[in-house]
Write an enzyme that holds these catalytic residues in place. Sequence first.
Site, mmCIF file in Angstrom:
data_model
loop_
_atom_site.group_PDB
_atom_site.id
_atom_site.type_symbol
_atom_site.label_atom_id
_atom_site.label_comp_id
_atom_site.label_asym_id
_atom_site.label_seq_id
_atom_site.Cartn_x
_atom_site.Cartn_y
_atom_site.Cartn_z
ATOM 1 N N HIS A 60 2.393 -11.497 14.414
ATOM 2 C CA HIS A 60 3.409 -12.060 15.296
ATOM 3 C C HIS A 60 3.088 -13.493 15.707
ATOM 4 O O HIS A 60 3.922 -14.170 16.340
ATOM 5 C CB HIS A 60 3.542 -11.182 16.546
ATOM 6 C CG HIS A 60 4.893 -11.246 17.189
ATOM 7 N ND1 HIS A 60 5.864 -12.149 16.818
ATOM 8 C CD2 HIS A 60 5.434 -10.511 18.192
ATOM 9 C CE1 HIS A 60 6.940 -11.968 17.556
ATOM 10 N NE2 HIS A 60 6.699 -10.978 18.402
ATOM 11 N N THR A 102 0.850 -1.196 0.000
ATOM 12 C CA THR A 102 0.000 0.000 0.000
ATOM 13 C C THR A 102 0.880 1.238 0.000
ATOM 14 O O THR A 102 1.921 1.275 0.672
ATOM 15 C CB THR A 102 -0.940 0.017 1.222
ATOM 16 O OG1 THR A 102 -1.757 1.196 1.175
ATOM 17 C CG2 THR A 102 -0.181 -0.008 2.531
#
Length: 463
Positions: free
Chosen positions: A434, A381
């Site tokens: 994560h 993006t």
Amino acid sequence: MSEVRIPELAESITEATIVNWLKAEGDRVSQGEVLAELETDKVNVELSAEQDGTLTKILREPGDTVQVGEVVAIISQGAGNEEGTAASPDIEAVPADVKAASPDIEAVPADVKAASPVQTPAPAHVPSGIEANAAQPASTANAVRSAYGEEAGADTHGEGGRLATPAARRLARELNIDINQVRGQDPLGRITVEDFKANQTGQPQARQAKAPAAQNRQAGGKAASSGSFDKPVEHIPLTRRRKTIAERLVNAQHTAAMLTTFNEVDMTAIMDVRKRRQEKFVKEHNIKLGFMSFFTKAVVGALKFFPLLNAEIKEDEILVKKFYDIGIAVSTNEGLVVPVVRDADRLSFAGLEQAIAGLAEKARNKKLALSDLQGGTFTITNGGTFGSLLSTPILNAPQVGILGMHKIQLRPVAIDKEHSENRPMMYIALSYDHRIVDGKEAVGFLVKVKELLEDPETLLLEG
């Protein structure tokens, strides 16, 4: 006669919103001709006629939510009558004098008229079996309500069971208007959007009056919990796509252990290549050499070194993808969409630029197909096009990585202990999940992207 139904859209899409009708009742239509535009969670699609004929009846209005397989219109094979309404064996048209009294009236199904016998004489200008407004028997009102998709006896926004079109009920909620205060022209007593327009000068009463300024001051100056204001406000309904974007972004933050790491890239080498090669590149490929092809190449190269960034979690497994379908975020007036460049690792710089430009054009012209938006493995993006200097992009679930590009800005950079230069620098950000990507891998991925961009010749070798 044939029914116009909402077609199958995609495996994950079960409903849509009618944006607008391109044809009106009584219009002749041809097979394949577009009748209406639908908005889904991802793209806008067109609803087409499956046969030649006359659009006899429109059953759902713009703004209505419709389900896949639902009947939204009727097409008759015969020509329309002189008044522009086609005859239909299942729908009895309302006489002209009643239609003139209420231009928004819809034809009433014959089975509704037969649902309850008339208990009191009808006025001369109203067809037999239909009584005006609240004078109609409860059973007839319930039958008519059922015909228009409303539950019998349901209280719709404080109307006490009063008949109203879905669009009128929605408008009443948005404007906080009590429908009982709106005068209707429909002989059936049904309130339409046109009745709101006709009663604008009648100053309809709001269901909840605005709290006086004195009460607000006594409450410590806080606005009333009902959301009323003493100053002008504009009510803008959320579009289906904006609702979906909001749900997906919030869901990504709730389900993923999302972290963001940052680095900066010296864009000197890339800008030098573009300056030297731009003219020849345009002549050969009829498209400019932009930044997105460099970043896409760098991302693919880094994903090969750190494959968990190209994976996703599915139940109790990690799916590591051995292909590189890179999503490129595109901003449109309706919201952000992420079309996918397929097999980006197999495309040249020119191929990438052409693919990205083509998808961006389709997005802005509302021509994207659902297949253009499905199956990406990683997303890029570019907030720098709007001047963003730094941001933390949100994951495009179920992907576990997204790279954010930002504005190129001249900044002093230390060359050695004694010298510094003004260089075109860009901050880049990697948001990652994560749960399966550790900080070491995430930082290593971003450093690899930086190295490839600052030495663009290696992009050819990594490709």
